[in-house]
Design an enzyme around this catalytic site. Sequence first.
Site, PDB file in Angstrom:
ATOM      1  N   HIS A   7       8.999 -13.000  -9.175  1.00 32.47           N
ATOM      2  CA  HIS A   7       9.654 -13.709  -8.074  1.00 32.47           C
ATOM      3  C   HIS A   7      10.387 -14.938  -8.617  1.00 32.47           C
ATOM      4  O   HIS A   7       9.917 -15.597  -9.561  1.00 32.47           O
ATOM      5  CB  HIS A   7       8.622 -14.244  -7.082  1.00 32.47           C
ATOM      6  CG  HIS A   7       7.965 -13.209  -6.222  1.00 32.47           C
ATOM      7  ND1 HIS A   7       8.344 -11.894  -6.182  1.00 32.47           N
ATOM      8  CD2 HIS A   7       6.938 -13.337  -5.334  1.00 32.47           C
ATOM      9  CE1 HIS A   7       7.582 -11.247  -5.311  1.00 32.47           C
ATOM     10  NE2 HIS A   7       6.720 -12.089  -4.791  1.00 32.47           N
TER      11      HIS A   7
ATOM     12  N   CYS B 211       1.481 -14.673  -3.390  1.00 34.82           N
ATOM     13  CA  CYS B 211       2.152 -14.754  -4.699  1.00 34.82           C
ATOM     14  C   CYS B 211       3.253 -15.824  -4.735  1.00 34.82           C
ATOM     15  O   CYS B 211       3.374 -16.581  -5.706  1.00 34.82           O
ATOM     16  CB  CYS B 211       2.719 -13.383  -5.055  1.00 34.82           C
ATOM     17  SG  CYS B 211       3.581 -12.582  -3.701  1.00 34.82           S
TER      18      CYS B 211
HETATM   19  N1  LIG Z   1       1.565  -6.749  -4.891  1.00 33.74           N
HETATM   20  C1  LIG Z   1       1.399  -8.033  -5.112  1.00 33.74           C
HETATM   21  O1  LIG Z   1       2.100  -8.624  -5.878  1.00 33.74           O
HETATM   22  C2  LIG Z   1       0.348  -8.829  -4.439  1.00 33.74           C
HETATM   23  C3  LIG Z   1       0.281 -10.170  -4.716  1.00 33.74           C
HETATM   24  C4  LIG Z   1      -0.709 -10.926  -4.129  1.00 33.74           C
HETATM   25  C5  LIG Z   1      -1.602 -10.301  -3.286  1.00 33.74           C
HETATM   26  N2  LIG Z   1      -1.488  -8.974  -3.017  1.00 33.74           N
HETATM   27  C6  LIG Z   1      -2.477  -8.365  -2.154  1.00 33.74           C
HETATM   28  O2  LIG Z   1      -3.350  -7.598  -2.980  1.00 33.74           O
HETATM   29  C7  LIG Z   1      -3.798  -6.454  -2.280  1.00 33.74           C
HETATM   30  C8  LIG Z   1      -3.410  -5.206  -3.086  1.00 33.74           C
HETATM   31  O3  LIG Z   1      -2.019  -5.160  -3.210  1.00 33.74           O
HETATM   32  P1  LIG Z   1      -1.265  -4.062  -4.073  1.00 33.74           P
HETATM   33  O4  LIG Z   1       0.125  -4.525  -4.095  1.00 33.74           O
HETATM   34  O5  LIG Z   1      -1.982  -3.808  -5.357  1.00 33.74           O
HETATM   35  O6  LIG Z   1      -1.414  -2.769  -3.125  1.00 33.74           O
HETATM   36  P2  LIG Z   1      -1.273  -1.231  -3.497  1.00 33.74           P
HETATM   37  O7  LIG Z   1      -0.487  -1.047  -4.733  1.00 33.74           O
HETATM   38  O8  LIG Z   1      -0.819  -0.582  -2.246  1.00 33.74           O
HETATM   39  O9  LIG Z   1      -2.794  -0.772  -3.786  1.00 33.74           O
HETATM   40  C9  LIG Z   1      -3.789  -0.753  -2.772  1.00 33.74           C
HETATM   41  C10 LIG Z   1      -5.125  -0.369  -3.379  1.00 33.74           C
HETATM   42  O10 LIG Z   1      -6.131  -0.490  -2.373  1.00 33.74           O
HETATM   43  C11 LIG Z   1      -6.948   0.676  -2.431  1.00 33.74           C
HETATM   44  N3  LIG Z   1      -7.570   0.950  -1.145  1.00 33.74           N
HETATM   45  C12 LIG Z   1      -6.951   1.183   0.038  1.00 33.74           C
HETATM   46  N4  LIG Z   1      -7.872   1.393   1.001  1.00 33.74           N
HETATM   47  C13 LIG Z   1      -9.079   1.300   0.404  1.00 33.74           C
HETATM   48  C14 LIG Z   1     -10.422   1.451   0.854  1.00 33.74           C
HETATM   49  N5  LIG Z   1     -10.721   1.722   2.122  1.00 33.74           N
HETATM   50  N6  LIG Z   1     -11.421   1.303  -0.048  1.00 33.74           N
HETATM   51  C15 LIG Z   1     -11.157   1.022  -1.331  1.00 33.74           C
HETATM   52  N7  LIG Z   1      -9.910   0.872  -1.826  1.00 33.74           N
HETATM   53  C16 LIG Z   1      -8.889   1.010  -0.961  1.00 33.74           C
HETATM   54  C17 LIG Z   1      -6.012   1.795  -2.872  1.00 33.74           C
HETATM   55  O11 LIG Z   1      -6.796   2.824  -3.435  1.00 33.74           O
HETATM   56  P3  LIG Z   1      -6.425   4.417  -3.285  1.00 33.74           P
HETATM   57  O12 LIG Z   1      -5.336   4.681  -4.276  1.00 33.74           O
HETATM   58  O13 LIG Z   1      -7.680   5.117  -3.628  1.00 33.74           O
HETATM   59  O14 LIG Z   1      -5.996   4.618  -1.845  1.00 33.74           O
HETATM   60  C18 LIG Z   1      -5.181   1.041  -3.920  1.00 33.74           C
HETATM   61  O15 LIG Z   1      -5.881   1.043  -5.146  1.00 33.74           O
HETATM   62  C19 LIG Z   1      -3.132  -6.503  -0.891  1.00 33.74           C
HETATM   63  O16 LIG Z   1      -3.998  -7.124   0.006  1.00 33.74           O
HETATM   64  C20 LIG Z   1      -1.918  -7.371  -1.130  1.00 33.74           C
HETATM   65  O17 LIG Z   1      -1.499  -8.039   0.028  1.00 33.74           O
HETATM   66  C21 LIG Z   1      -0.548  -8.222  -3.600  1.00 33.74           C
END
Ligand SMILES: NC(=O)c1ccc[n+]([C@@H]2O[C@H](COP(=O)([O-])OP(=O)(O)OC[C@H]3O[C@@H](n4cnc5c(N)ncnc54)[C@H](OP(=O)(O)O)[C@@H]3O)[C@@H](O)[C@H]2O)c1
Length: 344
Positions: A252, A126
Amino acid sequence: MHRVGVVGATGAVGRELLGVLEKREFPCEAPLLFGSKGGQTVESGKWGPLDVSPFSVEGVSGLDVVFLAASGDFAKEYADKIAAVVKTCVVDNSSALRLRDDVPLVVPEVNGHLCKGAKLIANPNCTTAIAIMALAPIFAAFGLRKVVVSTYQAASGAGAAGMRELRDGITPALQNIKDDGCFEGASTAEVFAHPLPFNVVPHIDKFQANGYTKEEMKVTWETKKILGFDPKGDDGPKVSCTAVRIPTLRAHSEAITVETEKPCPAAACLDVLSDAPGLTVKDDPGDNLYPMPLTATGAFDVEVGRVRQNIVFGENGLDLFVCGDQLLRGAALNAVLIAEKALS
Ligand SMILES: NC(=O)c1ccc[n+]([C@@H]2O[C@H](COP(=O)([O-])OP(=O)(O)OC[C@H]3O[C@@H](n4cnc5c(N)ncnc54)[C@H](OP(=O)(O)O)[C@@H]3O)[C@@H](O)[C@H]2O)c1
């Protein structure tokens, strides 16, 4: 109408993806949602409540586009398997595949041509995605020798759990403030290394052997890759970052100093930035107009301003400030723009 899947639909990025698909009128049927387990529902404006199914490769087979918004470990295990069964592409939000030679790392306004024909496409970090919106046009117009970034990163970078920890921590922290501005009583932190309310934490992701954090090195490597250089090679701009978590929720902010190849008068730079897609110039200090996380929150464009000649590098140096909603430009919006390019 295209058929789309979102894996990680209950998370911060996954939920945002649904909103962006709707706002951009992405031509798709109601997306299929997947998580680690079933039995959950996610609200969407256009398609109403959508059920979340437990993820399986068979479940996404035959879809046109699958967005991955789960962990890096998930992407390492499943991204190639999913890419083998989708019609057009998989767009992964994690960091797992970003530096793989066979996976383009794309910000569509900068290197969107790489989407065509790619089965697996990585969405950048990001912080990188927000900075590159201003750095790429400066690179194209003036060349870039050195880039130094200092970040002010929102809680949402740590996902839904990070936003929750900040919101839940504010009231207890308020109750701990004494009249002299000192705190009494302990604050707790689980997602972040230290309590975030009323604090700044110069620690995002794991510390590396060179003293930088992984988040900081992602900015170095990914900026170089998006600009067309070997991410870990000596060619291209030198990029250094200090990444700091602050108690804002979604957007950010980044202070960026650049040394350019050619002289870059601030006024000429502002002209270049004004013409660049995906950026809104907010640069009228006399009217207190500059980028801020409050105004960047919820916006598709990245705000850029405070553009001035840098007094260390002189005519080849610039300072600027950018703010971007990192759940949008840093994740969901960028991912949907990638899918649009791949399908075009
Ligand atoms: N946050 C950001 O701003 C941002 C920016 C760029 C990239 N990212 C990347 O994007 C990804 C998601 O980030 P986030 O911030 O949205 O994380 P988050 O809020 O923690 O959400 C994680 C998601 O992944 C799902 N999940 C976990 N294990 C799984 C599995 N085995 N099979 C299917 N679904 C699964 C969870 O589902 P359940 O609820 O069912 O467990 C939840 O929906 C990460 O790799 C992060 O590094 C995030």
